[in-house]
Design an enzyme around this catalytic site. Structure first.
Site, mmCIF file in Angstrom:
data_model
loop_
_atom_site.group_PDB
_atom_site.id
_atom_site.type_symbol
_atom_site.label_atom_id
_atom_site.label_comp_id
_atom_site.label_asym_id
_atom_site.label_seq_id
_atom_site.Cartn_x
_atom_site.Cartn_y
_atom_site.Cartn_z
ATOM 1 C CG ASP A 122 -2.123 -0.847 1.100
ATOM 2 O OD1 ASP A 122 -2.398 -1.307 -0.020
ATOM 3 O OD2 ASP A 122 -2.804 -1.077 2.121
ATOM 4 C CE LYS A 176 -7.699 0.227 -1.822
ATOM 5 N NZ LYS A 176 -8.675 -0.408 -0.898
ATOM 6 C CG MET A 221 -7.363 7.216 6.664
ATOM 7 S SD MET A 221 -8.009 5.668 6.006
ATOM 8 C CE MET A 221 -9.202 5.203 7.278
#
Length: 246
Positions: A32, A54, A168
């Site tokens: 990731d 991502k 996030m």
């Protein structure tokens, strides 16, 4: 064997011994964006690297295709490492990947990683609990499932939490503050936003529910927001800046 592996928050020295061992033996590493890329240097010669990061809604592969990639890799390789920032089971989609493999009778192990939820505040000198100040903390993702028509965040249930940690959530910080004020949290409640925590690029901004969204504007991601009286301890405990400066 597939190893759903936590890479920790960013500081490569926070990688666990078990994670390091499987990385060194891996035939392929599917990694990731939030996993420190320096970790890949520990892999053996000939290991294949596949990036599936991502960022801000831009996905190299959607999650269902990542699941399929892990499965396909398990048919080709002996040792597969799925490397994730933080911990695979803390908003890491590791559960979904494990279920996908289980349904296809593929063996897997979970190697927990140090979650950014506790380690990033620690690197900013903010303990998530502290005697006489906070006996509990809640970890929340600010990114909810687009498949759900209504909010999954039960804001009213946050009223009595001592420490709130939002992962996030930088792009939604203003909304977060508005919701916490709406349920009765005081406008002068201390807050901090920690950008790129536990790395040499770490930045910390301190404020209150009333002004933290403005103060944190422009900080780079990834960033974590922590809300609660424990933020006031930072001035006495900000050890990381002192280590970097020495």
């Amino acid at each position: 064997m597939v190893y759903l592996t936590g890479a920790g928050p960013g500081d490569i020295e926070l990688l666990t011994i078990k994670a390091l061992r499987v990385i060194q033996n891996a035939d392929v590493i599917i990694y990731d964006r939030l996993a420190n890329a320096d970790i890949l240097k520990e892999a053996k010669s000939g290991c294949e690297f596949i990036y599936v990061g991502k960022a801000d809604g831009k996905h190299i592969l959607p999650q269902d295709e990542i699941n399929q990639l892990i499965y396909d890799s398990s048919l080709k390789y002996e040792t597969i490492v799925r490397l994730k920032g933080g911990d695979p089971f803390v908003f890491g989609r590791g559960g979904e990947e494990g279920i996908f493999l289980h349904e296809r009778k593929i063996g897997f192990e979970v190697i927990p990683g140090i979650s950014s939820a506790i380690s990033v505040p620690a690197y900013a000198g903010i303990p998530v609990t502290h005697r006489g100040i906070a006996v509990s903390f809640r970890v929340v993702t600010a990114h909810e499932s687009p498949l759900k028509p209504n909010t999954q965040i039960k804001w009213e249930s946050f009223k009595n939490d001592d420490t709130l940690i939002f992962l996030m959530g930088l792009s939604k910080l203003e909304h977060i503050c508005e919701q916490l004020l709406k349920i009765g949290k005081p406008k002068d409640l201390p807050c901090a936003v920690i950008s790129k925590g536990s790395t040499k690029d770490q930045k910390v901004v301190v404020g209150t529910l009333e002004d933290i969204a403005l103060k944190a504007k422009g900080l780079p991601t990834p960033a974590l927001t922590i809300v609660g009286e424990v933020v006031t301890l930072r001035e006495q405990l900000k050890w990381f800046e002192q280590v970097q400066g020495s």
